[in-house]
Design a protein around this motif. Structure first.
Motif, PDB file in Angstrom:
ATOM      1  N   THR A 148      46.234   1.886  -0.250  1.00  0.00           N
ATOM      2  CA  THR A 148      45.336   2.555  -1.285  1.00  0.00           C
ATOM      3  C   THR A 148      45.527   4.058  -0.735  1.00  0.00           C
ATOM      4  N   ALA A 158      50.048   2.710  -2.522  1.00  0.00           N
ATOM      5  CA  ALA A 158      48.904   3.447  -3.168  1.00  0.00           C
ATOM      6  C   ALA A 158      49.320   3.801  -4.547  1.00  0.00           C
ATOM      7  N   GLN A 289      43.374   0.874 -10.862  1.00  0.00           N
ATOM      8  CA  GLN A 289      44.295   0.547  -9.839  1.00  0.00           C
ATOM      9  C   GLN A 289      44.995  -0.537  -9.803  1.00  0.00           C
TER      10      GLN A 289
END
Length: 338
Positions: A148, A158, A289
């Motif tokens: 991340t 990430a 994400q």
């Protein structure tokens, strides 16, 4: 190039004797052994087989990995942990789970525990972006993969946080807002913030200091206290839209605004980051994400580093694209009446 035959001729012994001295095997008088070692050193002879033996002597794998997270209360990290654990369990390996609580000293202590456990590799969301701390992670005796967060010295997987921040800036301005605020870590290492700020500047929208609520490394209660203190200092809300650096904090911001009589989104728009279960249940707009891809690619990178152990492994940076998911906290969603 010096050969073993050259050493044998100069020492006046057989090739077999040279081999016994180099490998510390067989009976050779101490006098002869010392003479051979002196000639080897003088000629700079290196046994071509020695590097191969050193490569074969790589540490034995234990089948145990570790992961260090800054918190276990944030649903985002809980989901990340679940995915990494599934990948490791599928391969028949075990995972040790540690919580740094966002504290550097605690994280350093956990690194020492990982050394004692002789783990095969470490997944980590570093508690600090300071160069000296990242260098410490890079010097561990086991492979380290950052999840991340992107770090130049570490293999990292990430999402593009700067792009995510930019998407939020574009959305809020597209809704006609120019008085825009930000709550979260506000330093140059926080890419969500810099991406958000830079896109606003590109769109000719100011983000003055008085609309930035800097909350670096604080707990949820402290963050809530800081936001309340900020509102106490302003009789009129300084912004009509605000970007909050994660969903947990976005929910706290919305609860505080509601408690003070502000309506979301009628009076103020709120956008979070991570698109966790909190955002989905509480109807908060948030930057999604690809968490499953981060976990899976992180595991693949870890296995690559382990396979290349003993060699100079390349540092890989895998950057995935974010996606802004719009919900009721930043847009008016009209329900269709059937």
């Amino acid at each position: 190039m010096t050969t073993i035959r050259d050493v044998a001729e100069l020492a006046g012994v057989s090739i077999a004797t040279i081999s016994r001295v180099m490998n510390n095997k067989g009976k050779v008088s101490e006098e002869t052994a010392e003479r051979v070692r002196a000639i080897v050193k003088e000629l700079g002879y290196v046994d071509a087989k020695q590097p191969l033996k050193r490569r074969q002597a790589a540490p034995k794998l234990q089948g145990v990995f570790a992961i260090i997270l800054p918190t276990l209360s944030n649903p985002y990290f809980a989901e990340l942990l679940d995915i990494v654990e599934q990948e490791i369990q599928y391969m028949g390996r075990s995972l040790l789970v540690y919580n740094s609580r966002g504290d550097i000293q605690r994280e350093l202590g956990l690194l020492n525990i990982c050394k004692q456990q002789k783990i095969d590799g470490l997944f980590i969301v570093p508690s600090s972006n300071k160069p000296e701390h990242i260098m410490t992670l890079n010097q561990q005796p086991f492979p380290v993969v950052s999840l991340t967060q992107l770090h130049a010295e570490l293999t990292s997987v990430a999402v593009d946080h700067a792009e995510g921040g930019a998407q939020v800036a574009e959305h809020l301005t597209s809704m006609g807002h120019t008085q825009i605020g930000y709550l979260g870590p506000a330093d140059e290492n926080e890419q969500k913030f810099t991406g958000f700020r830079n896109k606003l500047a590109e769109l000719r929208i100011l983000l003055p200091v008085e609309r930035i609520i800097d909350t670096p490394d604080v707990s949820a209660p402290e963050l809530s206290a800081r936001f309340n203190a900020y509102l106490d200092q302003h009789s009129v809300l300084p912004f009509s839209a605000i970007f909050v650096f994660n969903d947990v904090s976005a929910q706290l911001v919305i609860e505080t605004l509601h408690a003070r009589g502000y309506r979301v989104p009628e009076d103020v728009l709120v956008v979070g980051f991570d698109n966790t279960l909190i955002a989905q249940v509480m109807n908060i707009s948030s930057v999604a994400q690809p968490i499953r891809e981060i976990g899976r690619l992180g595991f693949q990178e870890m296995m690559r580093l382990i396979e290349q152990r003993g060699t100079e492994s390349d540092i890989h940076h895998l950057i995935l694209s974010p996606r802004l998911v719009l919900r009721n906290s930043s847009v008016r969603v009209l329900k269709k009446i059937l």
